[in-house]
Design a protein around this motif. Structure first.
Motif, PDB file in Angstrom:
ATOM      1  N   HIS A 157     -72.161 -23.847   2.465  1.00  0.00           N
ATOM      2  CA  HIS A 157     -72.342 -23.153   3.948  1.00  0.00           C
ATOM      3  C   HIS A 157     -72.868 -24.129   4.781  1.00  0.00           C
ATOM      4  O   HIS A 157     -72.313 -24.631   5.757  1.00  0.00           O
ATOM      5  N   LYS A 188     -63.315 -21.224   4.207  1.00  0.00           N
ATOM      6  CA  LYS A 188     -62.482 -20.037   4.321  1.00  0.00           C
ATOM      7  C   LYS A 188     -63.119 -19.082   5.052  1.00  0.00           C
ATOM      8  O   LYS A 188     -62.450 -18.454   6.035  1.00  0.00           O
ATOM      9  N   ARG A 189     -64.502 -18.641   4.634  1.00  0.00           N
ATOM     10  CA  ARG A 189     -65.085 -17.678   5.212  1.00  0.00           C
ATOM     11  C   ARG A 189     -65.242 -18.145   6.957  1.00  0.00           C
ATOM     12  O   ARG A 189     -65.270 -17.009   7.555  1.00  0.00           O
ATOM     13  N   ASP A 304     -71.631 -10.316   2.695  1.00  0.00           N
ATOM     14  CA  ASP A 304     -70.490 -10.983   2.193  1.00  0.00           C
ATOM     15  C   ASP A 304     -70.439 -10.675   0.285  1.00  0.00           C
ATOM     16  O   ASP A 304     -69.453 -10.737  -0.122  1.00  0.00           O
ATOM     17  N   THR A 309     -66.702  -9.526  -0.631  1.00  0.00           N
ATOM     18  CA  THR A 309     -65.897 -10.423   0.192  1.00  0.00           C
ATOM     19  C   THR A 309     -65.792 -11.939  -0.506  1.00  0.00           C
ATOM     20  O   THR A 309     -64.740 -12.557  -0.542  1.00  0.00           O
ATOM     21  N   ILE A 310     -66.871 -12.510  -0.910  1.00  0.00           N
ATOM     22  CA  ILE A 310     -66.876 -13.667  -1.549  1.00  0.00           C
ATOM     23  C   ILE A 310     -67.593 -13.671  -2.821  1.00  0.00           C
ATOM     24  O   ILE A 310     -68.562 -12.630  -3.152  1.00  0.00           O
TER      25      ILE A 310
END
Ligand SMILES: [Zn+2]
Length: 344
Positions: A157, A188-189, A304, A309-310
């Motif tokens: 990140h 992508k996030r 997330d 989500t991830i």
């Protein structure tokens, strides 16, 4: 208690060491429930000079707090906590700015006189700032993904943040190790339109595609630069995540950035010089990065993971107990395994 000690390149041993104890009133003692082996542990595994005393290993973990010093107020006995790879006091100006790895009291687990986390337990300095309590039990099914908050997900990140990934950007990720793969998740996030993974191992490329990579470049050097330019309309990527740390990979990262683009470096550099200074200058390319302030990113990334989500925990493809740690190093060094989880 038992802990991992490296004595020389290729020589990793599990040894009996003294139990950790509270030294400062700001300390906590953490029993390790999950740890892992990092790509950066492979540098000393390849090159460490023989040492009689050895080097305590491991800087990524989740555990349960066993004891706290008199000044620890945010963390209590029994908490399940993430241990980021660096300590931070949580109170200095750099901590307030979200740059916890530049904390005035920073130190790195397994270095700076601190024990490593590939062990049954360890002492955590500045526990109020360093540790992050989790809202789950110690054997939650999300443990592999939560464990990546201690390093690789936060580090991927950070590469994306420094490389200024944003919606509609074209992104390239140099390196298909766990950090590079988490860099794909991060890109992508953050809304990237195109994500090019640069790597050549079929299992890693498959995972990168699963995480959101749209293109694969397996060439190296000048051919890789050509290929990325072809894939990005001729100019290169807006954002490049450098997740290796070699001179060659850094040079490629700078050369595939489009004019005005940015390179986020999170691979620990193995050389003192930054290559490709002239292309970086004449391309108006920003080259930045450093040790990721993963502690500061947990708050943003945790929701997330909790809602699915991830799933960065997919980078773990092997789990070992402490006795299996030396073979875990071998497996990662031989590229047999992407990342090894340790369950002491
Ligand atoms: Zn601080």
């Amino acid at each position: 208690m038992r802990a991992t000690v490296m004595h020389a390149a290729g020589d990793v041993r599990i040894e009996d060491v003294p139990d950790p104890a509270i030294v400062e009133p700001t300390d906590a003692i953490m029993r390790v429930t999950r740890a892992c082996i990092c790509g950066s542990d492979l540098w000393p595994y390849a090159s460490m000079e023989p040492s009689e005393t050895g080097q305590s290993m491991g800087h990524e973990a989740i555990g349960v707090v066993e004891d706290v010093g008199s000044q620890v107020t945010r963390i209590k006995k029994g908490d399940v906590v993430v241990m980021p790879f660096a300590i931070s006091d949580g109170t200095c100006q750099f901590c307030h700015e979200g740059l916890t790895t530049e904390c005035v009291h920073v130190g790195f687990f397994g270095n700076d006189g601190m024990n490593g986390a590939q062990a049954e337990a360890l002492r955590i300095p500045y526990a109020n700032g360093t540790l992050f309590p989790l809202p789950v039990g110690e054997d939650d099914a999300l443990m592999p993904s939560l464990l990546t908050l201690s390093d690789v997900m936060g580090t991927g990140h950070h590469a994306a943040v420094v490389a200024k990934v944003a919606p509609r950007k074209r992104v390239a990720v140099v390196g298909d190790g766990a950090v590079g793969l988490c860099g794909v998740i991060a890109a992508k996030r953050l809304g990237a339109e195109q994500i090019i993974i640069m790597g050549r191992h079929p299992d890693r490329i498959a995972l990168a595609r699963d995480f959101g990579a749209t293109d694969v470049v397996s060439e190296r050097g000048a051919e890789a630069v050509e290929r990325v330019k072809e894939l990005t309309g001729g100019y290169g990527a807006h954002s490049v995540l450098e997740c290796v740390g070699h001179g060659e990979s850094t040079e490629t990262a700078i050369n595939i950035a489009r004019p005005g683009g940015a390179v986020g470096r999170v691979g620990v550099p193995q050389h003192n010089e930054i290559p490709a200074s002239l292309p970086a200058f004449f391309g108006n390319i920003t080259v930045g990065g450093g040790p990721a302030p993963v502690r500061a990113y947990i708050e943003e990334l945790l929701p997330d993971i909790l809602d699915g989500t991830i799933e960065p925990g997919k980078v773990f493809d092997r789990t070992v107990d402490l006795d299996g740690v030396p073979d875990g190093y071998r497996a990662m060094a031989d590229r047999e395994s992407i990342k090894v989880m340790v369950q002491p």
